[in-house]
Scaffold this motif. Structure first.
Motif: not given
Ligand code: FAD
Ligand code: 2HG
Ligand code: ZN
Length: 515
Positions: A214-236
């Motif tokens: 992200l612009p402030d340098g935060t690293i967002y990581n959802s690389m471990n995601s699975l085929r199914k993952d319904n834990t809230g917003f799908d940020l990717k």
């Protein structure tokens, strides 16, 4: 994380870039001065900034300055040229994070860049924005041969990824003519569609996870995601198709299908657009599960490719329309029989006038080249205005006719003798996905032609309930035209998201969205 094995360094086929017909591409800021002006709130780059970046990157080859930035400033069509004096090529996600954090804190605008094959002027600066190229983030991270989940850095070239997957019996779920140059991260940032969306679906479905800074340098990581993952917003999903406006994608996790062992390609000659639609219905009925591409091209697009490739067309007689059908299955005899029967049925029903089926790999490539070479052929006379459109299928080709009629009405068109600014308006595309590519091929870019085309084309699309971008995005080209497809509430929500992630507006400024 592991490195690409050596045997994968097969020679790539970078997509041909149009040769320069002018001494240089005019500056976007000059050509479009009515559309854009510099934002004085941004800080001017100085020597101490450059020293800071040198300290982060360490290695000199990761920092390009001055005239050496030219190739990064110009776009693939040679329509847009920015004025950046600095290209940064980080090698790690942490370096991307440090760079962005600094730029954000110092109000330095940036343009993320992948393979620079985008077709809407989104990957190039307008003024002196810093270009952050992810080309050196190019490691394959992992592949799971059971699930088909492939993970790589954003800067891996699409063809390299696909070659790697081919060695493992899999296929990248997206293919396009720029595969030898565009990046995995770039196609995700664009949400490119390509030639097999009909079969493998959109990247919104196949991408399972992302790593993004992200612009402030935060690293967002959802690389471990699975085929199914319904834990809230799908940020990717926000990053897929965001065109570098909210962060820099540094890693991609994607679900890949098994590579089909039997692939067939047929090229058909068809007498009208109405017949093309009928053949599409029949192909879905008869070829069903093995259909992997349904592309259409008009006659003028094929004439241009003939001139460009200096070859005779595979079909002897001329037809108003051509259809390229690809099947991908697992049983050669079964697939051959299905396709041959389909073709015979279409000819008997007089939906198709003539057709050929590739008999070997080289014929298969040859038939595809009559479709895949159109973008390159479209630029060969000097320039091209590109419109990448979704429309209800029955109206799809009418846009080419309406545009052609308008250009002819203004006396702007001649195919052969070179006395007029426009060579021809051609139409082709991913008919199976309701996606038309209208290319207005010109002898040089000119405001007089552009003003005949825009906003006329966008208005026409709105009236016919289409989208002004099916797959190439909005970038700079369509920055003033988003409202022809998105309503006010949608635009407001988009701006709020942009503001949330990028409150200082440093990410790809001057393009389709501002903070
Ligand atoms: P770039 O051109 O470098 O960038 C495109 C956009 O994404 C820019 O806004 C840039 O800022 C942003 N971006 C790039 N990388 C990142 C990143 N890592 N993080 C955040 N933002 C980033 N498109 C289709 O959809 N279907 C096709 O069939 C198709 N065929 C093509 C054929 C040819 C010959 C050419 C030249 C282009 C074609 N395209 C097609 C256009 C398509 O958009 C690109 O090829 C591809 O999606 C862009 O990838 P790239 O790596 O070159 O990205
Ligand atoms: C294609 O389908 C690409 O070939 C490029 O999306 C289309 O150049 C174009 O207009
Ligand atoms: Zn396309």
């Amino acid at each position: 994380m592991f490195k690409l094995p050596k045997n994968l360094f097969r020679p790539l086929r970078p997509v041909f870039r149009p040769t320069r017909l002018y001494s240089s591409v005019p500056l976007t800021a000059e050509t479009y001065k009515d559309k854009v002006s510099i934002n004085d709130k941004f800080k001017k780059l100085n020597d101490s900034d450059i020293e800071f970046f040198k300290g982060i990157l360490k290695d000199e080859s990761g920092l390009i300055t001055g005239d050496d930035c030219l190739g990064y400033n110009e776009d693939w069509m040679r329509k847009y040229r920015g004025q950046s004096q600095l290209v940064l090529k980080p090698r790690t996600t942490e370096q991307v994070s440090m760079i962005l954090k600094y730029c954000n804190a110092n109000n330095l605008p940036v343009v993320p860049q992948g393979g620079n094959t985008g077709l809407v002027g989104g990957s190039n600066p307008i003024f002196d924005e810093i270009i952050i190229s992810v080309a050196n983030l190019n490691n394959i991270r992992s592949f799971d041969p059971v699930s088909g989940i492939f993970k790589c850095d954003a800067g891996v070239i699409l063809e390299t990824a696909d070659n790697y997957l081919a060695d493992n019996g899999y296929i990248f779920p997206l293919d396009l003519g720029a595969k030898g140059s565009c990046h995995v991260g770039g196609v995700v940032a664009t949400n490119a569609g390509g030639l097999r969306l009909l079969r493998y679906g959109s990247l919104h479905g196949t991408v399972l996870g992302l790593e993004a800074v992200l612009p402030d340098g935060t690293i967002y990581n959802s690389m471990n995601s699975l085929r199914k993952d319904n834990t809230g917003f799908d940020l990717k999903q926000l990053f897929i198709g965001s065109e570098g406006s909210i962060g820099i994608i540094t890693g991609v996790s994607i679900l890949c299908p098994i590579r089909s062992s039997s692939v067939n390609v047929a090229l058909l000659g068809v007498s009208s657009y109405e017949m093309v639609q009928k053949v599409f219905i029949e192909s879905k009925k008869e070829l069903g599960e093995i259909l992997s591409a349904f592309e259409f091209m008009d006659l003028n697009s094929q004439k241009l490719v003939g001139q460009y490739l200096k070859l005779d067309h595979p079909l002897e007689d001329e037809y108003p329309f051509y259809v390229l059908i690809e099947t991908s299955g697992s049983n050669k005899d079964h697939d051959d029989e299905k396709l041959e029967t389909f073709l015979a049925n279409q000819m008997e029903a007089e939906l198709v006038n003539d057709g050929i089926i590739a008999q070997d790999e080289s014929q298969l490539r040859n038939l595809w080249s009559w479709r895949e070479s159109i973008p390159e052929a479209s630029t060969m006379n000097g320039g091209v205005y590109k419109y990448d459109v979704s429309l209800p299928l029955d109206d799809l080709y009418s846009l080419v006719e309406a545009s052609s009629e308008r250009l002819r009405g203004e006396g702007l068109v001649d195919f052969e003798d070179g006395s007029k600014p426009v060579v021809e308006a051609i139409g082709y595309g991913h008919l199976g996905d309701g996606n038309l590519h209208l290319n207005v091929c010109v002898r040089e870019y000119s405001k007089s032609v552009e003003s005949v085309l825009e906003p006329f084309i966008y208005q026409w699309i709105q009236e016919h309930k289409g989208s002004i971008s099916a797959e190439h995005g909005l970038g700079f080209q369509k920055k003033n035209y988003v409202g022809y497809t998105k309503n006010d509430i949608e635009i407001k929500l988009m701006k709020e998201i942009k503001h949330h992630y990028d409150p200082h507006g440093i990410m790809n400024p001057y393009k389709y969205i501002t903070a």
